[in-house]
Scaffold this motif. Structure first.
Motif, mmCIF file in Angstrom:
data_model
loop_
_atom_site.group_PDB
_atom_site.id
_atom_site.type_symbol
_atom_site.label_atom_id
_atom_site.label_comp_id
_atom_site.label_asym_id
_atom_site.label_seq_id
_atom_site.Cartn_x
_atom_site.Cartn_y
_atom_site.Cartn_z
ATOM 1 N N CYS A 107 1.057 -1.213 0.011
ATOM 2 C CA CYS A 107 -0.067 0.056 0.127
ATOM 3 C C CYS A 107 0.653 1.026 -0.121
ATOM 4 O O CYS A 107 0.705 2.026 -0.461
ATOM 5 N N ALA A 108 1.708 1.237 1.087
ATOM 6 C CA ALA A 108 3.064 1.947 1.163
ATOM 7 C C ALA A 108 3.532 2.534 -0.584
ATOM 8 O O ALA A 108 3.658 3.493 -0.429
ATOM 9 N N LYS A 109 3.226 2.104 -2.011
ATOM 10 C CA LYS A 109 4.131 2.137 -2.855
ATOM 11 C C LYS A 109 3.035 1.684 -4.120
ATOM 12 O O LYS A 109 3.576 2.054 -4.932
ATOM 13 N N LEU A 110 2.054 1.939 -3.851
ATOM 14 C CA LEU A 110 0.706 2.158 -4.575
ATOM 15 C C LEU A 110 1.006 3.374 -5.764
ATOM 16 O O LEU A 110 1.517 4.235 -5.258
ATOM 17 N N ASP A 111 1.141 2.834 -6.825
ATOM 18 C CA ASP A 111 1.378 4.323 -7.776
ATOM 19 C C ASP A 111 -0.842 3.172 -9.158
ATOM 20 O O ASP A 111 -0.911 2.331 -9.123
ATOM 21 N N THR A 112 -0.254 4.468 -9.829
ATOM 22 C CA THR A 112 -2.020 3.821 -10.700
ATOM 23 C C THR A 112 -1.178 3.285 -12.311
ATOM 24 O O THR A 112 -3.233 2.761 -12.326
ATOM 25 N N ALA A 113 -0.811 2.987 -12.290
ATOM 26 C CA ALA A 113 -0.215 1.916 -13.148
ATOM 27 C C ALA A 113 -1.113 0.650 -13.989
ATOM 28 O O ALA A 113 -0.797 0.061 -12.813
ATOM 29 N N ASP A 114 -1.541 0.612 -14.693
ATOM 30 C CA ASP A 114 -1.793 -0.761 -15.042
ATOM 31 C C ASP A 114 -3.539 -0.746 -14.058
ATOM 32 O O ASP A 114 -3.797 -2.206 -14.249
ATOM 33 N N TRP A 115 -4.259 0.516 -13.963
ATOM 34 C CA TRP A 115 -5.960 0.051 -12.758
ATOM 35 C C TRP A 115 -6.646 0.788 -13.569
ATOM 36 O O TRP A 115 -5.713 1.565 -14.206
ATOM 37 N N ALA A 116 -7.817 0.170 -13.699
ATOM 38 C CA ALA A 116 -8.857 0.740 -14.411
ATOM 39 C C ALA A 116 -10.083 2.069 -14.370
ATOM 40 O O ALA A 116 -8.784 2.422 -12.476
ATOM 41 N N PRO A 117 -9.693 2.822 -14.866
ATOM 42 C CA PRO A 117 -9.612 4.478 -14.702
ATOM 43 C C PRO A 117 -9.995 4.511 -13.643
ATOM 44 O O PRO A 117 -10.237 5.317 -12.699
ATOM 45 N N ALA A 118 -11.691 3.956 -13.529
ATOM 46 C CA ALA A 118 -12.352 4.037 -11.588
ATOM 47 C C ALA A 118 -11.661 3.754 -10.409
ATOM 48 O O ALA A 118 -11.691 4.886 -9.469
ATOM 49 N N ASP A 119 -11.243 2.844 -10.473
ATOM 50 C CA ASP A 119 -10.706 2.410 -9.366
ATOM 51 C C ASP A 119 -9.321 3.064 -9.078
ATOM 52 O O ASP A 119 -9.132 3.085 -8.087
ATOM 53 N N LYS A 120 -8.812 3.775 -10.053
ATOM 54 C CA LYS A 120 -7.164 4.596 -9.449
ATOM 55 C C LYS A 120 -7.903 5.674 -8.382
ATOM 56 O O LYS A 120 -7.258 6.145 -7.434
ATOM 57 N N ALA A 121 -9.392 6.168 -8.284
ATOM 58 C CA ALA A 121 -9.119 7.157 -7.132
ATOM 59 C C ALA A 121 -9.387 6.803 -5.931
ATOM 60 O O ALA A 121 -8.527 7.868 -5.506
ATOM 61 N N PHE A 122 -8.889 5.882 -5.635
ATOM 62 C CA PHE A 122 -9.218 4.376 -4.284
ATOM 63 C C PHE A 122 -7.476 4.673 -4.032
ATOM 64 O O PHE A 122 -7.180 5.159 -2.313
ATOM 65 N N LEU A 123 -6.903 4.650 -4.764
ATOM 66 C CA LEU A 123 -5.512 4.191 -4.301
ATOM 67 C C LEU A 123 -4.879 5.337 -3.591
ATOM 68 O O LEU A 123 -3.837 4.700 -2.321
ATOM 69 N N ASN A 124 -4.590 6.913 -3.751
ATOM 70 C CA ASN A 124 -4.226 7.863 -3.401
ATOM 71 C C ASN A 124 -4.468 7.712 -1.519
ATOM 72 O O ASN A 124 -3.431 7.934 -0.676
ATOM 73 N N THR A 125 -5.788 7.889 -1.506
ATOM 74 C CA THR A 125 -5.890 6.860 0.490
ATOM 75 C C THR A 125 -5.498 5.557 0.725
ATOM 76 O O THR A 125 -5.019 6.094 1.828
ATOM 77 N N LEU A 126 -5.576 4.999 -0.070
ATOM 78 C CA LEU A 126 -4.777 3.779 0.318
ATOM 79 C C LEU A 126 -2.702 3.812 0.562
ATOM 80 O O LEU A 126 -2.593 3.346 1.803
ATOM 81 N N LYS A 127 -2.691 4.422 -0.110
ATOM 82 C CA LYS A 127 -1.396 4.936 -0.060
ATOM 83 C C LYS A 127 -0.987 5.729 0.776
ATOM 84 O O LYS A 127 0.581 5.472 2.139
#
Length: 292
Positions: A107-127
């Motif tokens: 989680c601390a190293k999440l980036d948005t590469a290769d993620w579905a567009p809608a799902d990307k919106a949640f990754l920064n909070t998890l990171k």
């Protein structure tokens, strides 16, 4: 006019890593992209019911649905999606039924590469880390604390502790019954720390006078245990701010790393304390204080 669908997704996090599933089908924007397990909420379903069904269908996985992470709206070329992602707790093993790949991301190293567009919106909070604190209030909570204490103490102290000491401390102070007694008889409060939906630590405290009669004011922080991967998320500094001053704690005299961290937070060494904790074991500590 675009169709609009309501969709749910499951954030499954274990030891600081997020389960991502790569789609095997879909339009050009989502095919072969990573996503949260989940899908459309059917008529008559609650989001929680839909999420349990989707986890069962896609992963043969039974889950307990936890907190809502967030809800977002996203416009695909032909569809408008309202996506809600919840933290879920797995209750069984799983297998891939519809996806082509699984991967666990730190989680601390999440980036948005290769993620579905809608799902990307949640990754920064998890990171960054979605954190919360809950007051322990029953046997299930006390069992969580016992398990956390066993894991963290062995991870942190087993290599420097006398044989049998950790087992003794766990049995003497951190069984559900001992925790319950500390709360009811000695005025302690136990709180569990959560990061991205999973329990990652706990702390306990009481009025300082309950620890030692001559400490008339303030708070004694008895225990503060955080899993290694969850450190550095400002849990400790937030705890220090939340407790009444002066704030006291004890730390092993040979734990130079911890002592320096506490000094950096403003604590000062007040005195040496050597305590007989029973069964032939002694605790040789510094009593430190903040705000006095």
């Amino acid at each position: 006019m675009k169709s609009r669908i309501t969709v749910v997704g499951a954030a499954i996090v274990k030891e600081g890593r997020l389960l991502a599933l790569r789609r095997a089908d879909g339009n050009d924007e989502v095919i072969h992209k990573f996503e949260f397990v989940g899908g459309k909420v059917e008529d008559g379903e609650t989001p929680e019911e839909a999420l349990k069904r989707e986890c069962s269908e896609e992963l043969s996985l039974e889950v307990e649905v936890g907190d809502l992470l967030n809800t977002i709206e996203y416009d695909y070329p032909n569809t408008s999606v309202c996506l809600s992602v919840y933290f879920v707790k797995p209750l069984s093993d799983y297998k891939l039924n519809v996806h082509e790949e699984e991967r666990w991301f730190d989680c601390a190293k999440l980036d948005t590469a290769d993620w579905a567009p809608a799902d990307k919106a949640f990754l920064n909070t998890l990171k960054t880390g979605y954190s919360k604190t809950l007051t322990a209030s029953g046997d299930e909570d006390y069992k969580i604390i016992q398990a956390l204490a066993s894991e963290i103490m062995r991870e942190t102290y087993e290599h420097i502790s006398p044989d049998g000491l950790i087992d003794y401390i766990l049995g003497a102070y951190l069984t559900p019954e001992k925790i319950k007694n500390s709360i009811s008889e000695n005025g302690y409060t136990f709180k569990i720390l959560y990061l991205n939906g999973e329990a990652v630590g706990f702390y306990s405290y009481c009025p300082a006078k309950n620890y030692r009669g001559d400490l008339c004011e303030g708070t004694y922080l008895s225990k503060l245990y955080i899993k290694k991967f969850a450190r550095g998320k400002r849990f400790a500094s937030k705890i220090f701010v939340s407790l009444a001053r002066p704030l006291y704690l004890t730390v092993k005299r040979d734990n130079v790393h911890a002592i320096n961290i506490y000094k950096h937070c403003g604590f000062k060494i007040l005195e040496n304390v050597k305590t007989d904790i029973g069964n032939g074991y002694f605790s040789d500590d510094f009593l430190m204080v903040l705000g006095k």
